[in-house]
Design a protein around this motif. Structure first.
Motif, short mmCIF file in Angstrom:
data_model
loop_
_atom_site.label_atom_id
_atom_site.label_comp_id
_atom_site.label_asym_id
_atom_site.label_seq_id
_atom_site.Cartn_x
_atom_site.Cartn_y
_atom_site.Cartn_z
N GLN A 2 -115.18 46.49 11.85
CA GLN A 2 -114.16 45.47 12.09
C GLN A 2 -113.92 44.64 10.84
N ARG A 4 -113.38 41.36 8.67
CA ARG A 4 -113.92 39.99 8.73
C ARG A 4 -112.83 38.95 8.57
N THR A 5 -111.60 39.38 8.34
CA THR A 5 -110.51 38.45 8.09
C THR A 5 -110.32 37.42 9.20
N PRO A 6 -110.27 37.81 10.48
CA PRO A 6 -110.11 36.79 11.53
C PRO A 6 -111.24 35.76 11.52
N GLN A 7 -112.46 36.20 11.27
CA GLN A 7 -113.58 35.27 11.22
C GLN A 7 -113.43 34.29 10.05
N LEU A 8 -113.03 34.81 8.89
CA LEU A 8 -112.84 33.95 7.73
C LEU A 8 -111.69 32.98 7.94
N GLN A 9 -110.62 33.45 8.57
CA GLN A 9 -109.49 32.58 8.86
C GLN A 9 -109.88 31.47 9.81
N GLY A 10 -110.71 31.80 10.79
CA GLY A 10 -111.19 30.79 11.72
C GLY A 10 -112.05 29.74 11.04
N ARG A 11 -112.90 30.19 10.14
CA ARG A 11 -113.76 29.25 9.40
C ARG A 11 -112.94 28.36 8.48
N ASP A 14 -111.16 25.81 10.59
CA ASP A 14 -112.10 24.78 11.03
C ASP A 14 -112.42 23.80 9.91
#
Length: 62
Positions: A2, A4-11, A14
């Motif tokens: 998967q 990691r872009t969505p996770q990085l965008q979420g961080r 935030d």
């Protein structure tokens, strides 16, 4: 695997929201605008000018 872009965008989102709240900026101001202002300030500290970039280099004196 998967992305990691969505996770990085979420961080990033935030972190920008935390900075917005820390500085007392209202929730009516989008985090994208917060990022825009940070980038603008950073560019100014480097002595850069968007106007100079658009005109093809250093400013011309009259």
């Amino acid at each position: 695997m998967q992305s990691r872009t969505p996770q990085l965008q979420g961080r990033l989102n935030d972190q920008l929201a935390r900075l917005r709240n820390k500085e007392g900026v209202g929730d009516d101001i989008d985090v994208l605008r917060v990022f825009d202002v940070i980038a603008w300030i950073h560019k100014g500290r480097q002595g850069g000018s968007r106007r100079a970039e658009l005109s093809g280099g250093a400013r011309r004196e009259a």
